[in-house]
Design an enzyme around this catalytic site. Structure first.
Site, short mmCIF file in Angstrom:
data_model
loop_
_atom_site.label_atom_id
_atom_site.label_comp_id
_atom_site.label_asym_id
_atom_site.label_seq_id
_atom_site.Cartn_x
_atom_site.Cartn_y
_atom_site.Cartn_z
N HIS A 30 -54.61 12.91 64.84
CA HIS A 30 -54.53 13.14 63.39
C HIS A 30 -53.17 13.55 62.86
CE1 HIS A 30 -54.96 17.35 64.66
NE2 HIS A 30 -54.46 17.69 63.48
N ARG A 61 -49.80 14.45 61.11
CA ARG A 61 -49.09 13.80 60.00
C ARG A 61 -47.82 13.09 60.46
NH1 ARG A 61 -49.76 15.39 54.27
NH2 ARG A 61 -51.64 16.64 54.17
N GLU A 78 -52.89 33.88 66.36
CA GLU A 78 -52.19 32.74 67.00
C GLU A 78 -50.74 32.69 66.50
OE1 GLU A 78 -52.72 28.28 66.43
OE2 GLU A 78 -54.11 28.60 68.10
N ASP A 105 -51.22 27.72 61.57
CA ASP A 105 -50.03 27.18 60.92
C ASP A 105 -50.33 26.16 59.84
OD1 ASP A 105 -51.01 25.11 62.44
OD2 ASP A 105 -49.49 25.35 64.02
N HIS A 107 -60.96 11.70 62.62
CA HIS A 107 -60.58 12.64 61.57
C HIS A 107 -60.83 12.00 60.20
CE1 HIS A 107 -57.95 15.37 59.27
NE2 HIS A 107 -57.91 16.16 60.33
N GLU A 150 -46.26 22.07 60.27
CA GLU A 150 -46.79 23.29 60.89
C GLU A 150 -45.72 24.19 61.49
OE1 GLU A 150 -48.03 20.22 61.34
OE2 GLU A 150 -50.07 20.33 60.57
C1 UD1 Z 1 -54.52 19.95 58.50
C2 UD1 Z 1 -53.40 20.89 58.96
C3 UD1 Z 1 -53.11 20.67 60.43
C4 UD1 Z 1 -54.36 20.76 61.26
C5 UD1 Z 1 -55.42 19.84 60.71
C6 UD1 Z 1 -56.70 20.05 61.45
C7 UD1 Z 1 -51.77 21.39 57.21
C8 UD1 Z 1 -50.49 21.03 56.60
N1 UD1 Z 1 -52.18 20.61 58.23
O1 UD1 Z 1 -54.03 18.63 58.62
O2 UD1 Z 1 -52.20 21.67 60.87
O3 UD1 Z 1 -54.03 20.36 62.58
O4 UD1 Z 1 -55.64 20.14 59.32
O5 UD1 Z 1 -57.55 18.95 61.36
O6 UD1 Z 1 -52.40 22.33 56.81
N2 UD1 Z 1 -60.01 15.06 54.43
C9 UD1 Z 1 -61.29 14.76 54.01
N3 UD1 Z 1 -62.31 15.56 54.44
C10 UD1 Z 1 -62.12 16.63 55.25
C11 UD1 Z 1 -60.82 16.91 55.68
C12 UD1 Z 1 -59.78 16.14 55.25
O7 UD1 Z 1 -61.50 13.82 53.29
O8 UD1 Z 1 -63.09 17.30 55.59
C13 UD1 Z 1 -58.89 14.20 53.99
C14 UD1 Z 1 -58.37 14.56 52.59
O9 UD1 Z 1 -58.24 13.38 51.89
C15 UD1 Z 1 -57.00 15.10 52.86
C16 UD1 Z 1 -56.61 14.50 54.19
O10 UD1 Z 1 -57.84 14.35 54.89
O11 UD1 Z 1 -56.14 14.69 51.83
C17 UD1 Z 1 -55.67 15.34 55.02
O12 UD1 Z 1 -56.13 16.69 55.08
P1 UD1 Z 1 -55.05 17.90 55.11
O13 UD1 Z 1 -55.78 19.19 55.23
O14 UD1 Z 1 -54.10 17.76 53.98
O15 UD1 Z 1 -54.23 17.63 56.40
P2 UD1 Z 1 -54.68 17.39 57.88
O16 UD1 Z 1 -53.93 16.21 58.36
O17 UD1 Z 1 -56.15 17.42 57.99
N1 UDP Z 2 -63.30 19.39 67.06
C1 UDP Z 2 -64.64 19.29 66.67
N2 UDP Z 2 -65.15 18.05 66.37
C2 UDP Z 2 -64.39 16.92 66.44
C3 UDP Z 2 -63.03 17.03 66.83
C4 UDP Z 2 -62.52 18.28 67.12
O1 UDP Z 2 -65.35 20.29 66.63
O2 UDP Z 2 -64.90 15.83 66.16
C5 UDP Z 2 -62.74 20.72 67.32
C6 UDP Z 2 -62.09 20.91 68.67
O3 UDP Z 2 -63.02 21.40 69.60
C7 UDP Z 2 -60.98 21.90 68.38
C8 UDP Z 2 -60.66 21.69 66.91
O4 UDP Z 2 -61.71 20.90 66.38
O5 UDP Z 2 -61.42 23.24 68.52
C9 UDP Z 2 -59.35 21.01 66.74
O6 UDP Z 2 -59.17 20.64 65.40
P1 UDP Z 2 -58.06 19.62 64.97
O7 UDP Z 2 -57.71 18.73 66.12
O8 UDP Z 2 -58.53 18.99 63.72
O9 UDP Z 2 -56.84 20.57 64.58
P2 UDP Z 2 -55.65 21.23 65.44
O10 UDP Z 2 -56.25 22.04 66.52
O11 UDP Z 2 -54.77 20.14 65.92
O12 UDP Z 2 -54.94 22.06 64.42
#
Ligand code: UD1
Ligand code: UDP
Length: 404
Positions: free
Chosen positions: A212, A214, A126, A104, A244, A140
């Site tokens: 993490h 939003r 999923e 999602d 995160h 999501e």
């Molecule tokens: C996204 C997904 C969420 C998922 C999560 C997993 C959407 C809307 N949300 O949320 O469903 O649960 O990923 O973790 O798609 N950033 C970094 N480095 C990284 C990753 C992220 O710097 O490797 C920072 C960036 O500045 C980015 C912010 O994190 O702007 C947020 O990342 P984003 O993918 O927009 O949303 P998540 O909260 O990570």
């Molecule tokens: N995970 C990981 N390293 C971490 C934290 C989480 O490998 O430091 C893995 C965890 O095992 C799970 C996935 O990341 O499979 C979950 O990702 P996240 O919580 O970012 O996203 P969500 O599942 O909420 O979309």
């Protein structure tokens, strides 16, 4: 839209951009790469950067198309626009037979849209998770409902997810209940990989924390951080937070948690180390979707720090509790679990309702059949241990986890 009957291999484009998508599509990529019936075309969007890159080895597919869309503090609208634009071009370029999206995220939604605009059928891995609250989790819940309107195949992880789709009018012939591929991947990794758990103390109760979402960022998450700090003041716990990368998450949590002797904040862990750490912890506090699914698989009670969950199966089974985001409630629920051995045992022994580790086989067998490829998909059964076998092998104390 119905797929064309084609001669194998089926050219399947797998779109992934965030950590959980890489983890949950990894078994599909691995199985397709090992099958003569499929040609997996892996496209990484770079919605995440470091957190995606540290997962890509799991896919075992060397050649990928890569976009690089991530920006610091990216807005959903601009991220969406960049992704539709970039993915549209990739679909036109690769001309796949099917596009697979997972879950999602914005990557998943835009992958589905880009495919639809190019008349390529979409398979949703999923599918059917719902909270029933359009803006929680945000965005999501909207994303998965929209993907549900676009997809031709809906691979539902649980019977309840399949029921949601039926209630929304998706024809039964387009829905298959498969289990969640996260379990396939976790069991495979615990069988094939070695990781090191990241707890550093002995004699303390080990709590693994991830946050993490939003919808909780800002004041709510700061309050959650304060609750965690009060919990650590008990003195008998070690709390480990792989943090995160999101700056909004760091802004909220670091001021509350830095400097406490029993709270260890580390960078996001690679999957091998994370799964070893999960296997070595006593309990989990999380707002993560994937972690809610993995914790019951390893017999770890999970307290879900959210007001809704699209994974009520774990709550119903007794393996997880939906605790909410209010600091006193978080503290009370965690202390109860720490101090009541009977309650702890009930949760730890509740079991995993998210699948048997064979979701991937069901997914690719269905696709192979519908594309008219030879449906005799090789079983991965021998390579994947059962959940009971995995739990039986968990270490008693801290240390590296390996079944090798
Ligand atoms: C996204 C997904 C969420 C998922 C999560 C997993 C959407 C809307 N949300 O949320 O469903 O649960 O990923 O973790 O798609 N950033 C970094 N480095 C990284 C990753 C992220 O710097 O490797 C920072 C960036 O500045 C980015 C912010 O994190 O702007 C947020 O990342 P984003 O993918 O927009 O949303 P998540 O909260 O990570
Ligand atoms: N995970 C990981 N390293 C971490 C934290 C989480 O490998 O430091 C893995 C965890 O095992 C799970 C996935 O990341 O499979 C979950 O990702 P996240 O919580 O970012 O996203 P969500 O599942 O909420 O979309």
């Amino acid at each position: 839209m119905s797929p064309n009957m084609i001669n194998a291999p089926v050219r399947a484009m797998l779109v992934l951009g965030t950590r959980p998508e890489a983890i949950k599509l990894a078994p599909v990529a691995r199985a397709m790469a090992a099958s003569p019936l499929f040609e997996p075309l892996v496209v990484t969007t770079g919605q995440h950067r470091e957190m995606l890159h540290q997962m890509l080895d799991l896919l075992q597919v060397p050649d990928r198309t890569e976009l690089d869309v991530m920006r610091d503090r990216q807005e959903l609208s601009t991220l969406t626009a960049r992704l539709v634009d970039g993915l549209g071009e990739v679909v036109r370029d690769l001309r796949p037979d099917v596009v697979l999206v997972q879950g999602d995220t914005t990557t998943a939604l835009t992958g589905a849209l880009a495919a639809f605009y190019e008349h390529v059928p979409v398979a949703h891995v999923e599918a059917g998770l719902r909270t029933g609250v359009l803006d929680n989790p945000f965005p999501e819940e909207l994303n998965r409902r929209l993907i549900g309107r676009v997809a031709r195949w809906h691979f539902a992880p649980t019977p309840r997810a399949a029921q949601h789709l039926a209630a929304e009018g998706v024809p039964a012939s387009e829905v298959l209940t498969t289990g969640n591929t996260v379990i396939d991947n976790l069991l495979w990794v615990l069988e094939h990989g070695t990781g090191q758990d990241q707890f550093t103390t002995t004699g303390l109760r080990r709590i693994l924390l991830t946050l993490h979402r939003r919808e909780n960022q800002g004041d709510t998450m700061r309050g959650m951080g304060r609750a965690i700090r009060r919990l650590a003041d008990r003195g008998d716990v070690e709390i480990l937070l792989p943090l995160h990368k999101s700056p909004a998450v760091r802004d909220a949590l670091l001021p509350e948690l830095t400097g406490h002797p029993r709270v260890r904040v580390v960078e996001p862990l690679g999957y091998l180390d994370f799964s070893a750490t999960l296997a070595a912890c006593d309990l989990v506090l999380t707002d993560s979707g994937g972690v809610q699914e993995e914790a019951p698989t390893l017999g770890k009670p999970a307290l879900v720090l959210r007001t809704t969950t699209e994974r009520p199966e774990a709550v119903d089974a007794g393996a997880a509790r939906l605790v909410g985001t209010v600091p006193d409630a978080i503290l009370a629920a965690t202390e109860r679990l720490l101090d009541d051995p009977a309650e702890y045992a009930r949760m730890a022994e509740a079991g995993n309702p998210f699948g048997d580790g064979h979701a991937t086989e069901r997914i690719i067998a269905q696709l192979a059949e519908d594309f008219g490829a030879d449906a005799d998909v090789p079983s991965t059964e021998a390579a994947v241990p059962s959940t009971d076998q995995v739990i039986a092998r968990l270490p008693e104390g801290p240390g590296s986890y390996s079944t090798a």
